[in-house]
Write an enzyme that holds these catalytic residues in place. Structure first.
Site, PDB file in Angstrom:
ATOM      1  N   LYS A 191      23.278  42.969  48.824  1.00  0.00           N
ATOM      2  CA  LYS A 191      24.268  44.037  49.048  1.00  0.00           C
ATOM      3  C   LYS A 191      24.353  45.034  47.882  1.00  0.00           C
ATOM      4  O   LYS A 191      24.571  46.220  48.106  1.00  0.00           O
ATOM      5  CB  LYS A 191      25.642  43.445  49.359  1.00  0.00           C
ATOM      6  CG  LYS A 191      26.251  42.683  48.212  1.00  0.00           C
ATOM      7  CD  LYS A 191      27.506  41.955  48.654  1.00  0.00           C
ATOM      8  CE  LYS A 191      28.146  41.283  47.469  1.00  0.00           C
ATOM      9  NZ  LYS A 191      29.003  40.147  47.848  1.00  0.00           N
ATOM     10  N   ARG A 196      40.122  34.852  48.512  1.00  0.00           N
ATOM     11  CA  ARG A 196      39.536  35.933  49.286  1.00  0.00           C
ATOM     12  C   ARG A 196      39.353  35.334  50.675  1.00  0.00           C
ATOM     13  O   ARG A 196      40.327  34.866  51.232  1.00  0.00           O
ATOM     14  CB  ARG A 196      38.238  36.462  48.638  1.00  0.00           C
ATOM     15  CG  ARG A 196      37.899  37.868  49.146  1.00  0.00           C
ATOM     16  CD  ARG A 196      36.650  38.467  48.509  1.00  0.00           C
ATOM     17  NE  ARG A 196      35.423  37.866  49.020  1.00  0.00           N
ATOM     18  CZ  ARG A 196      34.197  38.218  48.629  1.00  0.00           C
ATOM     19  NH1 ARG A 196      34.023  39.159  47.728  1.00  0.00           N
ATOM     20  NH2 ARG A 196      33.132  37.630  49.143  1.00  0.00           N
TER      21      ARG A 196
HETATM   22  C1  LIG Z   1      28.530  39.109  47.202  1.00  0.00           C
HETATM   23  C2  LIG Z   1      28.586  37.735  47.720  1.00  0.00           C
HETATM   24  C3  LIG Z   1      27.766  36.744  47.170  1.00  0.00           C
HETATM   25  C4  LIG Z   1      26.827  36.995  46.003  1.00  0.00           C
HETATM   26  O1  LIG Z   1      27.539  37.089  44.818  1.00  0.00           O
HETATM   27  P1  LIG Z   1      26.802  37.227  43.391  1.00  0.00           P
HETATM   28  O2  LIG Z   1      27.885  37.104  42.411  1.00  0.00           O
HETATM   29  O3  LIG Z   1      26.134  38.555  43.378  1.00  0.00           O
HETATM   30  O4  LIG Z   1      25.819  36.113  43.315  1.00  0.00           O
HETATM   31  C5  LIG Z   1      27.836  35.466  47.713  1.00  0.00           C
HETATM   32  N1  LIG Z   1      28.675  35.201  48.727  1.00  0.00           N
HETATM   33  C6  LIG Z   1      29.473  36.111  49.290  1.00  0.00           C
HETATM   34  C7  LIG Z   1      30.364  35.730  50.409  1.00  0.00           C
HETATM   35  C8  LIG Z   1      29.459  37.420  48.796  1.00  0.00           C
HETATM   36  O5  LIG Z   1      30.264  38.334  49.360  1.00  0.00           O
END
Ligand SMILES: *Cc1c(COP(=O)(O)O)cnc(C)c1O
Length: 361
Positions: free
Chosen positions: A38, A132
């Protein structure tokens, strides 16, 4: 072409090597990786580097990014990290697995899966304290019961996400809680949960300091792969590259000026009232790079350049030396916010570096 500015230079080989290192490390304890794209808007070349480095899934929060990768011919199970209710139809169409916490969304997904003659796979997210996304633990059994009654949904796993909103660290205690949940849900519903997705780049310390990962068999990694650090203390993970992304901007002015503005001070471009310290006459460098190109606080400049401020289109730096001139290139490395904002800006051109020099997208 190589000199377009601002540009972000991306080393695909460093991203692939980081992924190989992390896949190898996690695989030693039976944990597979989802590569999270992302922050780079599902950039297909980066997804490919992650796949070559050994991730078993590609995960992204946005359907647009997943479509971009699929359109580029990438074929690997795709996971949607965020589930907007109104996009249920296209999620079923284009995504293999989605993360879920709302029964109404699951009903919609089941409805569209039926219409498309498919079974949509889901991972149910459990709330382990970060506040969250996640189903409260006390509601989880009822939530599973309702989900299992949906004809075109298959629960393939359970997951949790920590250290994102509340900053809660993944540790032995909450990870054991997740494993116990898995045991009890499997027992109650007489089912196997294939994917136990224990977290993200913040899980590094927990993973390294515990021999036993219990039932956790998957982790979703974005930042560690891209920037080479864990995310609880933002420490570099030994063995990883931290410079896969470099932002390059052009100097458009470099002059000795007073450090104190003259005249009466009102609001700046963003409605703040700035305050200044008088450091005498200083060399000030202006970059053709601003808030519309990046998040300036997410940049780390080389050459001891000190960030003074920014507006939509300009960043102002204090320079300890006077050898920087208009037309020079200034480089910065990026933190996660800097990377996210830079990759999102239409004004920053993306270049991939390899042994043969630069190639533009
Ligand atoms: C963005 C996201 C991740 C990845 O997080 P990082 O800190 O970049 O490894 C993993 N799980 C969810 C649900 C996310 O939204």
């Amino acid at each position: 072409m190589n000199s377009f500015m601002p540009r972000i230079e991306i080393s695909l080989s460093q991203i692939q090597k980081n992924t190989e290192f992390l896949s190898g490390m996690y695989m030693e304890k039976g944990v597979s990786l989802m590569g999270v794209t992302k922050a780079v808007l599902g950039e297909p070349s980066i997804a490919k580097a992650m796949i070559q480095g050994g991730v078993k899934f590609i995960a992204d929060s946005r359907i647009e990014n997943i479509l971009r990768m699929k359109n580029a011919g990438i074929s690997i199970p795709f996971v949607l990290l965020r589930t907007p209710l109104s996009q249920a139809e296209s999620i079923v169409e284009s995504v293999d697995i989605s993360l879920n916490t709302e029964i109404e969304t699951l009903k919609k997904l089941s409805y569209h899966a039926k219409a498309q003659n498919k079974t949509h796979q889901v991972i149910i997210m459990a709330e382990l304290g970060d506040l969250r996304e996640g189903v409260l633990l006390s509601d989880l059994s009822e939530f599973f019961r309702k989900t299992l009654s949906l004809t075109h949904i298959k629960i393939v796993g359970i997951g949790c996400n920590l250290a994102c909103y509340g900053g809660v660290k993944p540790d032995e205690k909450n990870m054991q809680k997740l494993s116990k949940l898995v045991d009890s849900l499997e027992n109650e519903f007489q089912m196997d949960l294939k994917i136990i997705s224990g977290g993200n780049s913040a899980n590094h310390e927990w993973f390294n300091s515990n021999k036993n990962v219990d039932r956790v068999n998957n982790i979703r990694l974005g930042e560690s792969i891209l920037l080479g650090c864990e995310t609880v203390n933002r420490k570099t993970i030994p063995g990883l590259h931290t410079g896969a992304f470099q932002l390059v901007a052009e100097v458009i002015e470099s002059k000795k000026k007073p450090s104190l503005p003259s005249g009466e001070i009102g609001q700046d471009a963003f409605g703040n009232i700035p305050s200044f310290q008088d450091n005498g006459i200083r060399q000030r460098v202006i970059l053709a790079l601003g808030n519309q190109d990046t998040m300036p606080s997410g940049l780390k400049f080389s050459d001891k350049l000190n960030f003074l401020g920014s507006s939509s289109d300009h960043i102002i730096l204090d320079s300890p030396h006077d050898n920087i001139q208009a037309g020079d290139e200034i480089r910065a490395s990026l933190n996660y916010g800097g990377l996210l904002s830079t990759m999102t800006s239409p004004f920053v051109r993306k270049y991939f570096t390899n042994c043969n020099g630069h190639t533009a997208i």
